[in-house]
Design an enzyme around this catalytic site. Structure first.
Site, short mmCIF file in Angstrom:
data_model
loop_
_atom_site.label_atom_id
_atom_site.label_comp_id
_atom_site.label_asym_id
_atom_site.label_seq_id
_atom_site.Cartn_x
_atom_site.Cartn_y
_atom_site.Cartn_z
N GLU A 134 0.84 -1.20 0.00
CA GLU A 134 0.00 0.00 0.00
C GLU A 134 0.88 1.25 0.00
O GLU A 134 0.58 2.24 -0.70
CB GLU A 134 -0.93 -0.01 1.22
CG GLU A 134 -1.87 1.19 1.23
CD GLU A 134 -2.75 1.25 2.47
OE1 GLU A 134 -3.14 0.20 3.00
OE2 GLU A 134 -3.04 2.38 2.90
N THR A 172 -3.57 2.83 5.64
CA THR A 172 -4.92 2.61 6.22
C THR A 172 -4.94 1.63 7.38
O THR A 172 -5.94 1.53 8.09
CB THR A 172 -5.87 2.08 5.13
OG1 THR A 172 -5.31 0.88 4.59
CG2 THR A 172 -6.11 3.09 4.04
N SER A 274 -8.18 -9.56 6.73
CA SER A 274 -8.05 -10.47 5.59
C SER A 274 -8.24 -11.94 5.98
O SER A 274 -8.03 -12.83 5.14
CB SER A 274 -6.67 -10.28 4.94
OG SER A 274 -5.65 -10.28 5.92
O1 0K2 Z 1 -3.18 -5.17 6.66
P1 0K2 Z 1 -2.59 -5.18 5.31
O2 0K2 Z 1 -2.54 -3.83 4.67
O3 0K2 Z 1 -1.22 -5.84 5.29
O4 0K2 Z 1 -3.51 -6.02 4.34
P2 0K2 Z 1 -4.41 -7.30 4.49
O5 0K2 Z 1 -3.98 -8.19 5.60
O6 0K2 Z 1 -4.48 -7.89 3.14
O7 0K2 Z 1 -5.84 -6.75 4.90
C1 0K2 Z 1 -6.67 -6.14 3.99
C2 0K2 Z 1 -6.44 -4.69 3.92
C3 0K2 Z 1 -5.87 -4.26 2.62
C4 0K2 Z 1 -5.84 -2.80 2.39
O8 0K2 Z 1 -5.93 -1.92 3.19
FE1 SF4 Z 2 -7.90 -2.03 3.85
FE2 SF4 Z 2 -10.18 -3.22 4.45
FE3 SF4 Z 2 -9.68 -0.85 5.41
FE4 SF4 Z 2 -10.15 -1.14 2.81
S1 SF4 Z 2 -11.62 -1.47 4.46
S2 SF4 Z 2 -8.57 0.11 3.72
S3 SF4 Z 2 -9.22 -3.17 2.46
S4 SF4 Z 2 -8.55 -2.74 5.87
#
Ligand code: 0K2
Ligand code: SF4
Length: 330
Positions: A134, A172, A274
């Site tokens: 990101e 984020t 996730s």
């Molecule tokens: O927390 P992360 O940004 O590493 O991502 P994920 O574990 O894939 O969780 C989904 C959030 C993705 C984007 O913000």
């Molecule tokens: Fe990442 Fe989920 Fe937040 Fe979107 S809603 S910014 S995918 S954690």
């Protein structure tokens, strides 16, 4: 069968936990594309940072690649929920790829803020973790004027061309509390700094952290379900620990070590944005095998956020009106 843990009684599930709206959308995009477009379907990077999700999609035929040079010209590629830089979009154009963009709209919002600040001549300070996808995507919007900071010490060391014209943005999925400290340091150093009202940490990250904080006061140990490369899941573990509760980040039930739970009467369980709920169910089952007799949920708040699919997918869905009947979404 293995012996039970004599003290273990109670499992407390945090809520909200698990999939956020951006992850639901990203996985639905992949599932829909698998149904509607001919193989092979490529995904750039892990669609979300979860081993189980990625393995499942590989079994369904998805080909995950690190970079677009691994994708043949003209093929179909899905961008992950974490977003991409303009350089990646440009490469997709050059290779004539059919792109379906699963970037979360809340990540896109941060990209748009970066573009706006850059156009207005600001130096942009991005609070985030170096090397995270990101962060690479967001920095790529204005690489000539964006500075990454990860700590209060980084802020102290930072030099910008014009300290009067500085803006900040954040990843984020950061820790709300750590980020507040960094923002405070930025405001001390650059009194004229502009930025979002608090930060760009999304609703799901905040809600899961608030819930795990409350959980940390009620249980003896916390299991966070999520993969090691998942930033928001790592933050849940840290928040639990900094609120006085030992915590472990595990991919699933097989990773539970009984020595963690030997003195625990109550175990808290949460999951990153996730991590699918099936993994939570398997963890509960394992804790029951180990002696837990009571499972309760502690809900801090409700979530009703949903995101529409991207336009390129909506178009595809309109061409396939029966899709609702053939789609095993999620
Ligand atoms: O927390 P992360 O940004 O590493 O991502 P994920 O574990 O894939 O969780 C989904 C959030 C993705 C984007 O913000
Ligand atoms: Fe990442 Fe989920 Fe937040 Fe979107 S809603 S910014 S995918 S954690």
């Amino acid at each position: 069968m293995e012996e039970k843990l004599p003290k273990l009684k109670r499992v407390v599930l945090a809520a909200p936990r698990g999939f956020c709206a951006g992850v639901v959308r990203a996985i639905e995009i992949v599932n829909t594309v698998l149904q509607l477009l001919p193989p092979p379907i490529y995904v750039r990077k892990e669609i979300v940072h979860n081993r189980f999700v990625v393995e499942r999609l590989k079994q369904r035929g998805v080909i995950f690649v690190n970079e677009l040079d691994e994708v043949p010209d003209g093929a179909t590629v899905i961008f992950s929920a974490h977003g991409v830089s303009p350089a990646v979009r440009e490469m997709a154009r050059r290779k004539n790829l059919r792109v379906i963009d699963a970037t979360c709209p809340l990540v896109t919002k941060v990209h748009l803020e970066a573009i706006r600040f850059a156009q207005q001549g600001y130096s942009i300070i991005l609070i985030g973790h170096e090397g995270h996808e990101e962060v690479e995507g967001t920095m790529g919007e204005a690489p000539h004027c964006t500075y990454l900071v990860q700590s209060v010490e980084d802020v102290e060391r930072l030099q910008v061309p014009n300290p009067e014209k500085v803006a900040y943005l954040t990843q984020t999925t950061l820790s709300v509390d750590d980020t507040a400290e960094i923002v405070a340091a930025l405001k001390r150093k650059f009194p004229k700094i502009v930025g979002p009202r608090t930060d760009d940490i999304c609703y799901a990250t905040q809600n899961r952290q608030n819930a795990v904080k409350a959980l940390a006061k009620q249980v003896d140990v916390i299991l966070v379900i999520g993969s090691q490369n998942s930033s928001n899941s790592q933050r849940l573990k840290e928040v639990a620990i900094s609120n006085g509760c030992p915590a472990y980040l595990i991919d699933g039930a097989d990773h539970i070590r009984t020595e963690w739970l030997i003195d625990a009467e109550s175990v808290g369980v949460t999951s990153g944005a996730s991590a699918p709920e099936i993994l939570v169910k398997q963890v509960i089952q394992r804790l029951q095998e180990l002696g837990a007799t009571e499972v309760v949920e502690f809900r801090l708040t409700e979530e009703r956020v949903q995101f529409a699919p991207p336009p390129e997918l909506r178009e595809l869905l309109e061409q396939n009106p029966l899709v609702d009947e053939i789609l095993p979404v999620r």
